[in-house]
Design a protein around this motif. Structure first.
Motif, PDB file in Angstrom:
ATOM      1  N   GLY A  95      23.445  11.042  75.108  1.00  0.00           N
ATOM      2  CA  GLY A  95      22.451  11.940  74.526  1.00  0.00           C
ATOM      3  C   GLY A  95      22.749  12.123  73.048  1.00  0.00           C
ATOM      4  N   ASP A  96      22.853  13.379  72.601  1.00  0.00           N
ATOM      5  CA  ASP A  96      23.138  13.610  71.186  1.00  0.00           C
ATOM      6  C   ASP A  96      24.605  13.988  70.954  1.00  0.00           C
ATOM      7  OD1 ASP A  96      23.182  16.169  72.199  1.00  0.00           O
ATOM      8  OD2 ASP A  96      21.926  17.039  70.633  1.00  0.00           O
ATOM      9  N   VAL A  97      25.442  13.717  71.943  1.00  0.00           N
ATOM     10  CA  VAL A  97      26.886  13.948  71.813  1.00  0.00           C
ATOM     11  C   VAL A  97      27.574  12.586  71.726  1.00  0.00           C
ATOM     12  CG1 VAL A  97      28.943  14.882  72.936  1.00  0.00           C
ATOM     13  CG2 VAL A  97      26.778  16.139  73.054  1.00  0.00           C
ATOM     14  N   TYR A  98      28.393  12.426  70.693  1.00  0.00           N
ATOM     15  CA  TYR A  98      29.033  11.146  70.428  1.00  0.00           C
ATOM     16  C   TYR A  98      30.545  11.272  70.563  1.00  0.00           C
ATOM     17  CZ  TYR A  98      24.687   9.171  68.627  1.00  0.00           C
ATOM     18  OH  TYR A  98      23.416   8.687  68.513  1.00  0.00           O
ATOM     19  N   TYR A 148      42.774   4.235  54.984  1.00  0.00           N
ATOM     20  CA  TYR A 148      41.752   3.469  55.703  1.00  0.00           C
ATOM     21  C   TYR A 148      41.249   4.215  56.937  1.00  0.00           C
ATOM     22  CZ  TYR A 148      43.212  -0.480  52.786  1.00  0.00           C
ATOM     23  OH  TYR A 148      43.509  -1.304  51.731  1.00  0.00           O
ATOM     24  N   GLY A 149      42.136   4.868  57.653  1.00  0.00           N
ATOM     25  CA  GLY A 149      41.721   5.649  58.817  1.00  0.00           C
ATOM     26  C   GLY A 149      40.763   6.754  58.412  1.00  0.00           C
ATOM     27  N   SER A 150      41.055   7.417  57.298  1.00  0.00           N
ATOM     28  CA  SER A 150      40.167   8.478  56.789  1.00  0.00           C
ATOM     29  C   SER A 150      38.800   7.921  56.432  1.00  0.00           C
ATOM     30  CB  SER A 150      40.787   9.153  55.562  1.00  0.00           C
ATOM     31  OG  SER A 150      41.949   9.874  55.926  1.00  0.00           O
ATOM     32  N   GLN A 151      38.784   6.754  55.800  1.00  0.00           N
ATOM     33  CA  GLN A 151      37.500   6.145  55.446  1.00  0.00           C
ATOM     34  C   GLN A 151      36.692   5.808  56.695  1.00  0.00           C
ATOM     35  OE1 GLN A 151      37.478   3.172  52.183  1.00  0.00           O
ATOM     36  NE2 GLN A 151      39.621   3.761  51.874  1.00  0.00           N
ATOM     37  N   LEU A 152      37.355   5.315  57.725  1.00  0.00           N
ATOM     38  CA  LEU A 152      36.659   5.000  58.979  1.00  0.00           C
ATOM     39  C   LEU A 152      36.099   6.263  59.626  1.00  0.00           C
ATOM     40  CD1 LEU A 152      39.038   2.285  60.416  1.00  0.00           C
ATOM     41  CD2 LEU A 152      36.552   2.039  60.226  1.00  0.00           C
ATOM     42  N   VAL A 153      36.881   7.345  59.640  1.00  0.00           N
ATOM     43  CA  VAL A 153      36.405   8.591  60.251  1.00  0.00           C
ATOM     44  C   VAL A 153      35.209   9.134  59.466  1.00  0.00           C
ATOM     45  CG1 VAL A 153      36.992  10.992  60.761  1.00  0.00           C
ATOM     46  CG2 VAL A 153      38.586   9.168  61.360  1.00  0.00           C
ATOM     47  N   GLU A 154      35.284   9.138  58.146  1.00  0.00           N
ATOM     48  CA  GLU A 154      34.160   9.629  57.329  1.00  0.00           C
ATOM     49  C   GLU A 154      32.909   8.790  57.563  1.00  0.00           C
ATOM     50  OE1 GLU A 154      35.883   9.591  53.427  1.00  0.00           O
ATOM     51  OE2 GLU A 154      36.928  11.501  53.750  1.00  0.00           O
ATOM     52  N   TYR A 155      33.052   7.489  57.633  1.00  0.00           N
ATOM     53  CA  TYR A 155      31.927   6.584  57.861  1.00  0.00           C
ATOM     54  C   TYR A 155      31.314   6.849  59.239  1.00  0.00           C
ATOM     55  CZ  TYR A 155      29.431   2.097  57.418  1.00  0.00           C
ATOM     56  OH  TYR A 155      28.471   1.117  57.308  1.00  0.00           O
ATOM     57  N   MET A 156      32.189   7.015  60.251  1.00  0.00           N
ATOM     58  CA  MET A 156      31.731   7.273  61.611  1.00  0.00           C
ATOM     59  C   MET A 156      30.999   8.617  61.683  1.00  0.00           C
ATOM     60  SD  MET A 156      32.748   9.317  64.392  1.00  0.00           S
ATOM     61  CE  MET A 156      34.367   9.775  63.810  1.00  0.00           C
ATOM     62  N   LYS A 194      25.830  11.706  62.008  1.00  0.00           N
ATOM     63  CA  LYS A 194      24.853  12.619  61.400  1.00  0.00           C
ATOM     64  C   LYS A 194      23.493  11.947  61.276  1.00  0.00           C
ATOM     65  CE  LYS A 194      28.090  15.409  58.688  1.00  0.00           C
ATOM     66  NZ  LYS A 194      28.613  15.670  57.336  1.00  0.00           N
ATOM     67  N   ILE A 195      23.484  10.697  60.863  1.00  0.00           N
ATOM     68  CA  ILE A 195      22.223   9.954  60.733  1.00  0.00           C
ATOM     69  C   ILE A 195      21.546   9.825  62.102  1.00  0.00           C
ATOM     70  CG2 ILE A 195      21.268   7.652  60.260  1.00  0.00           C
ATOM     71  CD1 ILE A 195      23.429   7.472  57.998  1.00  0.00           C
ATOM     72  N   GLN A 196      22.351   9.694  63.146  1.00  0.00           N
ATOM     73  CA  GLN A 196      21.818   9.581  64.508  1.00  0.00           C
ATOM     74  C   GLN A 196      21.397  10.933  65.084  1.00  0.00           C
ATOM     75  OE1 GLN A 196      21.349   6.468  65.758  1.00  0.00           O
ATOM     76  NE2 GLN A 196      22.155   5.871  63.777  1.00  0.00           N
ATOM     77  N   LYS A 197      21.561  11.998  64.293  1.00  0.00           N
ATOM     78  CA  LYS A 197      21.209  13.371  64.708  1.00  0.00           C
ATOM     79  C   LYS A 197      22.096  13.873  65.850  1.00  0.00           C
ATOM     80  CE  LYS A 197      17.510  13.792  61.997  1.00  0.00           C
ATOM     81  NZ  LYS A 197      17.956  13.589  60.641  1.00  0.00           N
ATOM     82  N   ALA A 198      23.348  13.458  65.832  1.00  0.00           N
ATOM     83  CA  ALA A 198      24.304  13.939  66.834  1.00  0.00           C
ATOM     84  C   ALA A 198      24.526  15.434  66.650  1.00  0.00           C
ATOM     85  CB  ALA A 198      25.628  13.193  66.691  1.00  0.00           C
ATOM     86  N   SER A 199      24.710  16.138  67.754  1.00  0.00           N
ATOM     87  CA  SER A 199      25.023  17.565  67.676  1.00  0.00           C
ATOM     88  C   SER A 199      26.532  17.789  67.632  1.00  0.00           C
ATOM     89  CB  SER A 199      24.439  18.301  68.881  1.00  0.00           C
ATOM     90  OG  SER A 199      25.041  17.833  70.085  1.00  0.00           O
ATOM     91  N   LYS A 200      27.264  16.830  68.189  1.00  0.00           N
ATOM     92  CA  LYS A 200      28.718  16.976  68.262  1.00  0.00           C
ATOM     93  C   LYS A 200      29.360  15.601  68.302  1.00  0.00           C
ATOM     94  CE  LYS A 200      30.611  18.428  72.219  1.00  0.00           C
ATOM     95  NZ  LYS A 200      31.104  19.335  73.282  1.00  0.00           N
ATOM     96  N   VAL A 201      30.547  15.505  67.699  1.00  0.00           N
ATOM     97  CA  VAL A 201      31.389  14.314  67.778  1.00  0.00           C
ATOM     98  C   VAL A 201      32.723  14.775  68.347  1.00  0.00           C
ATOM     99  CG1 VAL A 201      32.493  12.441  66.503  1.00  0.00           C
ATOM    100  CG2 VAL A 201      30.319  13.364  65.699  1.00  0.00           C
ATOM    101  N   LEU A 214      33.905  18.102  66.646  1.00  0.00           N
ATOM    102  CA  LEU A 214      33.280  18.488  65.386  1.00  0.00           C
ATOM    103  C   LEU A 214      31.827  18.783  65.686  1.00  0.00           C
ATOM    104  CD1 LEU A 214      33.298  18.656  62.243  1.00  0.00           C
ATOM    105  CD2 LEU A 214      32.712  16.227  62.242  1.00  0.00           C
ATOM    106  N   ILE A 215      31.427  20.029  65.469  1.00  0.00           N
ATOM    107  CA  ILE A 215      30.026  20.405  65.657  1.00  0.00           C
ATOM    108  C   ILE A 215      29.280  20.033  64.384  1.00  0.00           C
ATOM    109  CG2 ILE A 215      28.421  22.298  66.158  1.00  0.00           C
ATOM    110  CD1 ILE A 215      30.446  21.603  68.463  1.00  0.00           C
ATOM    111  N   LEU A 216      28.198  19.278  64.532  1.00  0.00           N
ATOM    112  CA  LEU A 216      27.421  18.833  63.377  1.00  0.00           C
ATOM    113  C   LEU A 216      26.194  19.727  63.228  1.00  0.00           C
ATOM    114  CD1 LEU A 216      27.627  14.988  63.875  1.00  0.00           C
ATOM    115  CD2 LEU A 216      28.992  16.413  62.354  1.00  0.00           C
ATOM    116  N   ASN A 217      25.946  20.142  62.033  1.00  0.00           N
ATOM    117  CA  ASN A 217      24.798  20.983  61.741  1.00  0.00           C
ATOM    118  C   ASN A 217      23.669  20.087  61.225  1.00  0.00           C
ATOM    119  OD1 ASN A 217      23.020  22.959  61.088  1.00  0.00           O
ATOM    120  ND2 ASN A 217      24.379  24.084  59.734  1.00  0.00           N
TER     121      ASN A 217
END
Length: 138
Positions: free
Chosen positions: A58-61, A77-85, A90-97, A133-136
């Protein structure tokens, strides 16, 4: 030079194996639902160096198997991957990761706004805590 892009699932396996399970059989890195996920690779100087895999319900990733080659760790590099993910989610409109974080790595996830839940477990000699992480998306 660093580049991040979506990659084919099987490209994640070598990085996962070298970074996380080098002492175990290669097939242990393959997830049953790998071909249902979205996978990102970080290329450092044109060499695949880090990976992360994302699975939606659904909207939970959930992201799994964040891995950076041992010789390239502690370089951001790990930080860059997490930020990219996170941006992808967010683009996918996820509510939570969320993720199953090794307890000894939870400080890493705090940097990105992840919160520790009270859900913990042990597997293969490692202690894990579920972090989210709850996404707004307003």
């Amino acid at each position: 030079m660093v580049q991040l892009e979506q990659i084919f699932p099987s490209l994640t396996w070598r990085i996962r194996h070298e970074a996380m399970y080098a002492d175990q059989p290669f097939d242990v890195v393959k997830l049953a639902n790998d071909f249902d996920g979205v996978h990102f690779g970080l290329y450092a100087d044109h060499k695949l160096t880090g990976v992360v895999s994302v699975f939606a319900e659904g909207d939970v990733y959930q992201f799994r198997k964040l891995a950076v080659l041992p010789q390239a760790q502690k370089m951001g590099y790990g930080s860059q991957l997490v930020e990219y993910m996170i941006d992808f989610c967010k683009i996918q409109k996820a509510s939570k990761v969320w993720c199953n974080a090794r307890v000894n790595a939870k400080e890493f996830y705090f940097k990105f706004g992840f919160q520790e839940t009270n859900k913990t477990f042990s597997k293969n000699g490692y202690d894990f805590v579920i972090m989210e992480l709850i996404l707004n998306n307003n």
